[in-house]
Design an enzyme around this catalytic site. Sequence first.
Site, mmCIF file in Angstrom:
data_model
loop_
_atom_site.group_PDB
_atom_site.id
_atom_site.type_symbol
_atom_site.label_atom_id
_atom_site.label_comp_id
_atom_site.label_asym_id
_atom_site.label_seq_id
_atom_site.Cartn_x
_atom_site.Cartn_y
_atom_site.Cartn_z
ATOM 1 N N LYS A 24 27.246 56.291 -14.201
ATOM 2 C CA LYS A 24 27.458 57.071 -13.105
ATOM 3 C C LYS A 24 29.001 57.607 -12.811
ATOM 4 O O LYS A 24 29.685 56.990 -13.307
ATOM 5 C CB LYS A 24 26.632 56.534 -11.917
ATOM 6 C CG LYS A 24 25.321 56.269 -12.131
ATOM 7 C CD LYS A 24 24.600 55.635 -10.768
ATOM 8 C CE LYS A 24 23.270 55.393 -10.954
ATOM 9 N NZ LYS A 24 22.530 54.817 -9.758
ATOM 10 N N TYR A 69 15.869 62.383 -10.662
ATOM 11 C CA TYR A 69 15.397 61.481 -9.576
ATOM 12 C C TYR A 69 14.126 61.751 -8.822
ATOM 13 O O TYR A 69 14.042 61.461 -7.455
ATOM 14 C CB TYR A 69 16.677 61.033 -8.415
ATOM 15 C CG TYR A 69 17.561 60.056 -9.000
ATOM 16 C CD1 TYR A 69 17.389 59.034 -9.485
ATOM 17 C CD2 TYR A 69 18.922 60.527 -9.321
ATOM 18 C CE1 TYR A 69 18.206 57.964 -9.877
ATOM 19 C CE2 TYR A 69 19.886 59.599 -9.767
ATOM 20 C CZ TYR A 69 19.560 58.381 -10.054
ATOM 21 O OH TYR A 69 20.515 57.454 -10.447
ATOM 22 N N PHE A 86 17.773 58.754 1.150
ATOM 23 C CA PHE A 86 19.045 58.823 0.238
ATOM 24 C C PHE A 86 19.020 59.787 -0.578
ATOM 25 O O PHE A 86 20.064 59.871 -1.412
ATOM 26 C CB PHE A 86 19.173 57.303 -0.055
ATOM 27 C CG PHE A 86 18.280 56.796 -0.998
ATOM 28 C CD1 PHE A 86 18.105 57.258 -2.220
ATOM 29 C CD2 PHE A 86 17.334 55.754 -0.322
ATOM 30 C CE1 PHE A 86 17.199 56.405 -3.235
ATOM 31 C CE2 PHE A 86 16.339 55.285 -1.397
ATOM 32 C CZ PHE A 86 16.256 55.628 -2.704
ATOM 33 N N ARG A 133 17.773 46.364 -18.197
ATOM 34 C CA ARG A 133 17.822 46.262 -16.715
ATOM 35 C C ARG A 133 18.196 44.792 -16.271
ATOM 36 O O ARG A 133 18.840 44.632 -15.030
ATOM 37 C CB ARG A 133 16.139 46.464 -16.335
ATOM 38 C CG ARG A 133 15.580 47.761 -16.332
ATOM 39 C CD ARG A 133 15.814 48.506 -15.256
ATOM 40 N NE ARG A 133 15.582 48.463 -14.158
ATOM 41 C CZ ARG A 133 15.559 49.181 -13.067
ATOM 42 N NH1 ARG A 133 15.979 50.308 -13.216
ATOM 43 N NH2 ARG A 133 15.123 48.840 -11.989
ATOM 44 N N THR A 180 19.283 46.537 -8.051
ATOM 45 C CA THR A 180 19.769 48.008 -7.562
ATOM 46 C C THR A 180 20.937 47.782 -6.637
ATOM 47 O O THR A 180 22.027 48.606 -6.579
ATOM 48 C CB THR A 180 18.659 48.545 -6.855
ATOM 49 O OG1 THR A 180 17.630 48.642 -7.621
ATOM 50 C CG2 THR A 180 18.971 49.941 -6.453
ATOM 51 N N ARG A 183 26.180 45.473 -12.439
ATOM 52 C CA ARG A 183 26.380 45.542 -10.899
ATOM 53 C C ARG A 183 26.996 44.455 -10.244
ATOM 54 O O ARG A 183 27.532 44.501 -9.045
ATOM 55 C CB ARG A 183 25.053 46.191 -10.471
ATOM 56 C CG ARG A 183 24.535 47.507 -10.857
ATOM 57 C CD ARG A 183 22.985 47.892 -10.502
ATOM 58 N NE ARG A 183 22.792 49.211 -10.763
ATOM 59 C CZ ARG A 183 21.512 49.609 -10.762
ATOM 60 N NH1 ARG A 183 20.368 48.784 -10.515
ATOM 61 N NH2 ARG A 183 21.358 50.707 -11.054
ATOM 62 N N ASN A 186 26.434 52.030 -7.556
ATOM 63 C CA ASN A 186 26.098 50.959 -8.555
ATOM 64 C C ASN A 186 26.205 51.210 -9.945
ATOM 65 O O ASN A 186 25.723 50.546 -10.696
ATOM 66 C CB ASN A 186 24.586 50.578 -7.939
ATOM 67 C CG ASN A 186 23.514 51.462 -8.207
ATOM 68 O OD1 ASN A 186 23.698 52.700 -8.991
ATOM 69 N ND2 ASN A 186 22.168 50.958 -8.020
ATOM 70 N N HIS A 191 22.515 53.723 -14.503
ATOM 71 C CA HIS A 191 21.341 53.931 -14.312
ATOM 72 C C HIS A 191 20.811 53.437 -15.541
ATOM 73 O O HIS A 191 21.231 53.631 -16.676
ATOM 74 C CB HIS A 191 20.813 55.394 -14.203
ATOM 75 C CG HIS A 191 19.680 55.498 -14.443
ATOM 76 N ND1 HIS A 191 18.467 55.574 -13.436
ATOM 77 C CD2 HIS A 191 18.715 55.995 -15.741
ATOM 78 C CE1 HIS A 191 17.210 55.788 -14.261
ATOM 79 N NE2 HIS A 191 17.399 56.124 -15.514
ATOM 80 N N GLU A 196 12.889 60.268 -19.777
ATOM 81 C CA GLU A 196 14.350 60.461 -19.287
ATOM 82 C C GLU A 196 14.922 60.803 -20.675
ATOM 83 O O GLU A 196 15.928 61.631 -20.561
ATOM 84 C CB GLU A 196 14.859 59.209 -18.720
ATOM 85 C CG GLU A 196 14.305 58.994 -17.125
ATOM 86 C CD GLU A 196 14.633 57.661 -16.517
ATOM 87 O OE1 GLU A 196 14.442 57.651 -15.455
ATOM 88 O OE2 GLU A 196 15.375 56.710 -17.303
HETATM 89 P P1 DAT Z 1 17.548 51.348 -10.078
HETATM 90 O O1 DAT Z 1 18.841 52.446 -10.143
HETATM 91 O O2 DAT Z 1 18.127 50.105 -9.665
HETATM 92 O O3 DAT Z 1 16.364 51.863 -10.848
HETATM 93 P P2 DAT Z 1 16.078 53.031 -7.819
HETATM 94 O O4 DAT Z 1 15.349 53.737 -8.974
HETATM 95 O O5 DAT Z 1 15.156 52.276 -6.789
HETATM 96 O O6 DAT Z 1 16.983 51.821 -8.499
HETATM 97 O O7 DAT Z 1 17.090 53.830 -6.949
HETATM 98 C C1 DAT Z 1 17.811 54.582 -7.737
HETATM 99 C C2 DAT Z 1 19.189 54.944 -7.218
HETATM 100 O O8 DAT Z 1 19.036 55.321 -5.865
HETATM 101 C C3 DAT Z 1 19.811 53.767 -7.100
HETATM 102 O O9 DAT Z 1 20.507 53.315 -8.355
HETATM 103 C C4 DAT Z 1 20.801 53.813 -6.061
HETATM 104 C C5 DAT Z 1 20.081 54.856 -5.041
HETATM 105 N N1 DAT Z 1 19.468 53.846 -3.874
HETATM 106 C C6 DAT Z 1 18.236 53.265 -4.162
HETATM 107 N N2 DAT Z 1 18.017 52.672 -2.863
HETATM 108 C C7 DAT Z 1 18.787 52.992 -2.000
HETATM 109 C C8 DAT Z 1 19.266 52.693 -0.796
HETATM 110 N N3 DAT Z 1 18.477 51.907 0.078
HETATM 111 N N4 DAT Z 1 20.243 53.260 -0.168
HETATM 112 C C9 DAT Z 1 21.167 54.281 -0.782
HETATM 113 N N5 DAT Z 1 20.810 54.552 -2.142
HETATM 114 C C10 DAT Z 1 19.857 53.893 -2.605
HETATM 115 MG MG MG Z 2 15.102 53.296 -10.837
#
Ligand code: DAT
Ligand code: MG
Length: 143
Positions: A9, A49, A57, A85, A91, A102, A112, A115, A126
């Site tokens: 990212k 996304y 968010f 992963r 996350t 991370r 973080n 991805h 994807e």
């Molecule tokens: P990951 O990237 O571990 O697959 P995710 O798919 O649940 O996580 O979420 C996608 C992204 O969204 C994540 O990398 C960061 C952001 N995100 C997730 N939960 C969040 C939160 N509670 N507050 C802010 N950003 C968040």
């Molecule tokens: Mg995800």
Amino acid sequence: MEQTFLAIKPDGVQRSLVGDIIRRFEVKGFTLVGLKLMKVSRELAEKHYEVHKERPFFSSLIEFITSGPVVAMVWEGDGVVASARKIIGATNPLDAKPGTIRGDFGIDVGRNLIHGSDTIETAQREINLWFIQAELVSWNPAN
Ligand code: DAT
Ligand code: MG
């Protein structure tokens, strides 16, 4: 052969962590089959996304991912989706174990670093969203 989609990212690029992050997947033994630096369009970010579009968010996530260059990658190998992963970590970087990307490099869930696709099916979706077939190079590591 199993493949996953990974993207460093904008925070990972801005913090000069591209080499460190790529290195972790190389030394683990996975094979890099696709790599490009790109400025992500809003359209691509929103498609990527899509599952999070009702989350509070979502708009800040889209703003962030479109804010600067991203390194998009496809990696290949047995079990690469789940293993990547694990290498990436939880996350929220505060929950991510030391030794994960991370866990080692971040403190903020909105920054973080990387991805990684969460399932084999998501990975295929994807990869097709971010790459065209001609950009992927199939090769056999000599070792
Ligand atoms: P990951 O990237 O571990 O697959 P995710 O798919 O649940 O996580 O979420 C996608 C992204 O969204 C994540 O990398 C960061 C952001 N995100 C997730 N939960 C969040 C939160 N509670 N507050 C802010 N950003 C968040
Ligand atoms: Mg995800």
